[in-house]
Motif scaffolding. Structure first.
Motif, PDB file in Angstrom:
ATOM      1  N   LEU A   1      -5.504  11.484  -2.746  1.00 44.62           N
ATOM      2  CA  LEU A   1      -4.566  10.358  -2.679  1.00 44.62           C
ATOM      3  C   LEU A   1      -4.087  10.136  -1.245  1.00 44.62           C
ATOM      4  O   LEU A   1      -3.911   8.991  -0.806  1.00 44.62           O
ATOM      5  CB  LEU A   1      -3.369  10.610  -3.608  1.00 44.62           C
TER       6      LEU A   1
ATOM      7  N   TYR B   1       4.128   6.914  -4.529  1.00 47.52           N
ATOM      8  CA  TYR B   1       4.728   7.279  -5.818  1.00 47.52           C
ATOM      9  C   TYR B   1       3.820   8.182  -6.668  1.00 47.52           C
ATOM     10  O   TYR B   1       4.262   8.700  -7.681  1.00 47.52           O
ATOM     11  CB  TYR B   1       5.126   6.023  -6.606  1.00 47.52           C
ATOM     12  N   VAL B   2       2.553   8.316  -6.271  1.00 48.33           N
ATOM     13  CA  VAL B   2       1.711   9.335  -6.910  1.00 48.33           C
ATOM     14  C   VAL B   2       1.380  10.473  -5.940  1.00 48.33           C
ATOM     15  O   VAL B   2       1.252  11.627  -6.351  1.00 48.33           O
ATOM     16  CB  VAL B   2       0.405   8.754  -7.526  1.00 48.33           C
TER      17      VAL B   2
ATOM     18  N   VAL C   1       0.822  -1.209   0.000  1.00 54.12           N
ATOM     19  CA  VAL C   1       0.000   0.000   0.000  1.00 54.12           C
ATOM     20  C   VAL C   1       0.865   1.273   0.000  1.00 54.12           C
ATOM     21  O   VAL C   1       0.411   2.344  -0.415  1.00 54.12           O
ATOM     22  CB  VAL C   1      -0.995  -0.039   1.182  1.00 54.12           C
TER      23      VAL C   1
ATOM     24  N   ARG D   1       2.968   1.945  -2.030  1.00 47.28           N
ATOM     25  CA  ARG D   1       3.179   2.361  -3.436  1.00 47.28           C
ATOM     26  C   ARG D   1       2.371   3.619  -3.784  1.00 47.28           C
ATOM     27  O   ARG D   1       2.687   4.296  -4.759  1.00 47.28           O
ATOM     28  CB  ARG D   1       2.798   1.221  -4.386  1.00 47.28           C
ATOM     29  N   ILE D   2       1.339   3.904  -2.999  1.00 52.55           N
ATOM     30  CA  ILE D   2       0.555   5.132  -3.224  1.00 52.55           C
ATOM     31  C   ILE D   2       1.454   6.364  -3.102  1.00 52.55           C
ATOM     32  O   ILE D   2       1.204   7.396  -3.722  1.00 52.55           O
ATOM     33  CB  ILE D   2      -0.640   5.195  -2.234  1.00 52.55           C
TER      34      ILE D   2
END
Lengths: 32, 230
Positions: free
Chosen positions: B103, B51-52, B46, B48-49
């Motif tokens: 995000l 990276y945005v 999770v 990885r969010i």
């Protein structure tokens, strides 16, 4: 099974959808 | 007296190339974020969010610094190009700030257990978002171009103070939000090498996308101005 997959997919999908919608809105506005 | 003279190189000739570069960079950044980068030891996949979430936040900062510089440019020279850059960058900055909030909320739910909490980073980011929405609304209040541009430029100069407040809020106050891991005072980034590379590629991709959106939006604003002058 990847834990939190729904959150990861939601985040990335929302990011690219939001940008794509904005690009479309720019194209529409550019046509006047 | 205002003038609409501007260099078309950035807004017209580079734009198709920026579009292609944006798409390519977005594909590479997404591949690295979802597949190439390792999962976090604590948070798992999770994370990885980030990276945005982080690139959108940094690009919001950049967009509002550009608003500040373009506002100074307008107040100094009264060239229409500066006002067009300011409004274009503010609009894109609002988009990126909104994305950062959404995000962040999506990331907060699995890690903090809540979609939203009243902690300094979130609140200051929301305040920044509202101020720049206000900046855009203010521009619609007057039909007199010079008055509108000057009022907006003053707000654009003042509102940039939000950027350091948002970034440093986590170090000034007790915060649930994690401390800066890359842009931090007195130290190297605290990220794993592949994670850092993925994050930097993400920031690069979003920067190219920002340049593309800015070029397109500036051109729309200048076209609008030309039609008003005609």
């Amino acid at each position: 099974m990847i834990e939190g997959l729904e959150f990861i997919v939601s985040a990335f999908a929302l990011t690219w959808i939001a940008l794509a919608v904005y690009v479309v809105s720019l194209r529409v506005r550019a046509r006047g | 007296m205002t003038t609409t003279t501007f260099s078309p190189i950035f807004t017209v000739r580079l734009r198709p190339w920026l579009g292609i570069a944006s798409l390519a960079a977005a594909i590479v950044a997404t591949y690295m974020a979802l597949i190439w980068a390792p999962p976090d030891v604590t948070q798992g996949d999770v994370q990885r969010i980030m990276y945005v979430h982080v690139p959108t936040a940094w690009l919001a900062y950049l967009a509002f610094v550009v608003v500040f510089l373009a506002s100074i440019g307008w107040l100094w020279s009264k060239k229409v190009w500066f006002d067009a850059v300011a409004v274009a960058s503010a609009e894109i900055g609002v988009l990126f700030t909104g994305m950062t909030l959404v995000l962040g909320s999506i990331w907060a739910k699995p890690t903090w257990g809540v979609w939203w909490t009243w902690e300094p980073r979130l609140v200051t980011t929301a305040v920044m978002f509202c101020m720049y929405v206000g900046y855009l609304l203010l521009r619609s209040l007057s039909s007199d171009f010079e008055r509108r541009a000057t009022r907006a430029a003053v707000i654009g100069v003042v509102a940039v103070v939000n950027v350091p407040i948002v970034h440093l809020s986590v170090t000034w106050m007790n915060s649930l939000h994690q401390l800066p891991t890359v842009l931090r005072a007195g130290g190297e980034p605290t990220l794993d090498g592949r994670m850092l590379a993925t994050l930097l590629v993400g920031v690069f991709a979003f920067t190219v996308i920002y340049a593309y959106l800015l070029a397109a939006r500036v051109e729309i604003e200048l076209d609008r101005r030309r039609r008003q002058e005609a």
